[in-house]
Design an enzyme around this catalytic site. Structure first.
Site, mmCIF file in Angstrom:
data_model
loop_
_atom_site.group_PDB
_atom_site.id
_atom_site.type_symbol
_atom_site.label_atom_id
_atom_site.label_comp_id
_atom_site.label_asym_id
_atom_site.label_seq_id
_atom_site.Cartn_x
_atom_site.Cartn_y
_atom_site.Cartn_z
ATOM 1 N N ASN A 8 0.856 -1.190 0.000
ATOM 2 C CA ASN A 8 0.000 0.000 0.000
ATOM 3 C C ASN A 8 0.891 1.239 0.000
ATOM 4 O OD1 ASN A 8 -1.899 1.966 0.387
ATOM 5 N ND2 ASN A 8 -2.504 1.318 2.448
ATOM 6 N N TRP A 9 1.053 1.814 -1.167
ATOM 7 C CA TRP A 9 1.965 2.957 -1.294
ATOM 8 C C TRP A 9 1.342 4.269 -0.794
ATOM 9 C CZ3 TRP A 9 4.463 1.956 -6.817
ATOM 10 C CH2 TRP A 9 5.323 0.848 -6.706
ATOM 11 N N LYS A 10 0.076 4.242 -0.496
ATOM 12 C CA LYS A 10 -0.633 5.427 0.020
ATOM 13 C C LYS A 10 -0.351 6.643 -0.872
ATOM 14 C CE LYS A 10 -0.499 3.392 4.597
ATOM 15 N NZ LYS A 10 -0.565 3.563 6.025
ATOM 16 N N HIS A 98 -9.927 1.473 4.432
ATOM 17 C CA HIS A 98 -8.686 1.656 5.194
ATOM 18 C C HIS A 98 -8.955 2.656 6.312
ATOM 19 C CE1 HIS A 98 -4.651 2.795 6.290
ATOM 20 N NE2 HIS A 98 -4.226 1.703 5.693
ATOM 21 N N GLU A 169 -6.254 -4.671 10.334
ATOM 22 C CA GLU A 169 -5.237 -3.648 10.569
ATOM 23 C C GLU A 169 -5.588 -2.863 11.833
ATOM 24 O OE1 GLU A 169 -2.903 -2.459 6.860
ATOM 25 O OE2 GLU A 169 -4.692 -1.212 6.909
ATOM 26 N N GLY A 175 1.760 2.328 11.120
ATOM 27 C CA GLY A 175 2.804 3.347 11.110
ATOM 28 C C GLY A 175 3.418 3.645 12.465
ATOM 29 N N SER A 214 2.474 -1.896 10.663
ATOM 30 C CA SER A 214 3.892 -1.964 11.048
ATOM 31 C C SER A 214 4.564 -3.287 10.683
ATOM 32 C CB SER A 214 4.068 -1.651 12.540
ATOM 33 O OG SER A 214 3.790 -0.282 12.762
ATOM 34 N N GLY A 235 2.548 -1.118 4.486
ATOM 35 C CA GLY A 235 2.568 0.310 4.173
ATOM 36 C C GLY A 235 3.993 0.816 4.062
ATOM 37 N N GLY A 236 4.516 1.379 5.158
ATOM 38 C CA GLY A 236 5.830 2.024 5.169
ATOM 39 C C GLY A 236 6.946 1.198 4.539
HETATM 40 P P1 PGA Z 1 2.210 0.471 7.876
HETATM 41 O O1 PGA Z 1 0.835 0.700 7.094
HETATM 42 O O2 PGA Z 1 2.783 -0.848 7.365
HETATM 43 O O3 PGA Z 1 3.060 1.648 7.511
HETATM 44 O O4 PGA Z 1 1.897 0.386 9.318
HETATM 45 C C1 PGA Z 1 -0.042 -0.363 6.838
HETATM 46 C C2 PGA Z 1 -1.302 0.165 6.212
HETATM 47 O O5 PGA Z 1 -1.747 1.256 6.575
HETATM 48 O O6 PGA Z 1 -1.898 -0.480 5.327
#
Ligand code: PGA
Length: 259
Positions: A8-10, A98, A169, A175, A214, A235-236
């Site tokens: 998920n590159w957001k 999300h 999630e 994050g 995370s 995500g990150g």
């Molecule tokens: P994160 O994000 O891995 O940076 O915690 C996950 C997400 O929001 O899908």
């Protein structure tokens, strides 16, 4: 070991960086030959980059995912992206509900359910996200929150368990560098599988359930070993080539390492 990894590159990465990362991932999966019918990787770039990222991924088998779609088919909905247009761009998946969409765009579970129906109608697999807040956790409301949110967010009718994905999630884990314990994740996986079974009479284990929040190269192996976890929503770590590649290797390289 079946697994789906979703990057998920957001709203991260410039167009140049996104296409370079996509090209590097294409080269990596092509040379390592790690993707199969049961070992899938999808990337979710921002909607405006979909075409360029698609181009960079050609021939790799890496799938595309939208980060959101409208519940409406088409029409006067300024700023929205339809499920049909995601399909036209070659998406297989769309992330829905999300917690960032629920928080910053006031998306309700009822809307998520409608969006999931729009996605299914357009042959996209919705990745329906649910998760409790830190406050729910503190007050002991995790089970209630997950049960309610999932029941309301699922589509009303569904004939095939493989046509949806559910992502657990925890909001407090996204994050933050914090993740629930193995036991906590296992319990929620079981709960989610039971809710899906009760609602659609699927057999246990039929619906793919992801963990997200995370995820790093350091914790992904242990998380993937948890019964019921069918993959990861990342995500990150997914915007850093080295980290994402490490997670792909841990998930797909040696089945033996995961058993
Ligand atoms: P994160 O994000 O891995 O940076 O915690 C996950 C997400 O929001 O899908």
């Amino acid at each position: 070991m079946k697994a789906l990894l979703v990057a998920n590159w957001k709203m991260n990465l410039s167009l140049a960086k996104a296409t370079i990362l996509a090209g590097a991932l294409r080269d990596f999966v092509n040379s390592s030959r790690m993707l199969t019918k049961d070992k899938k990787l999808a990337v979710a770039p921002s909607a405006v980059m979909m075409g360029d990222v698609r181009q960079a991924l050609i021939g790799s088998g890496i799938r595309l995912a939208g980060q959101n779609c409208s519940a409406n088919e088409a029409g006067a909905y300024t700023g929205e992206v339809s499920a049909e247009s995601l399909l036209e761009y070659g998406c297989d998946y769309v992330i829905l509900g999300h917690s960032e969409r629920r928080k910053y765009h006031m998306e309700t579970s009822e809307e998520v359910s409608k969006k999931s129906e729009a996605a299914l109608k357009n042959k996209l697999t919705p990745i329906i996200c649910i998760g409790e807040s830190a406050e729910d956790r503190k007050n002991g409301f995790v089970i209630e929150r997950i049960t309610k949110e999932l029941n309301l967010s699922l589509p009303n009718v569904l004939y095939d368990a493989t046509s949806i994905v559910i992502a657990y999630e925890p909001i407090w884990a996204i994050g933050s560098g914090r993740v629930p314990s193995i036991e906590e994740i296992r319990e929620i996986m079981e709960l989610i599988a039971h809710i899906a079974r009760r609602k659609f009479s699927f057999r246990l284990g039929e619906v793919t359930i992801l963990y997200g929040g995370s995820v790093t190269p350091e914790n992904s192996r242990d998380i993937l070993k948890i019964p019921g976890v069918g993959g990861l929503l990342i995500g990150g770590a997914s915007i850093i080539y080295e980290q994402l590649v490490q997670i792909i290797e841990l998930a797909f390289k040696e089945d033996a390492a995961l058993t």
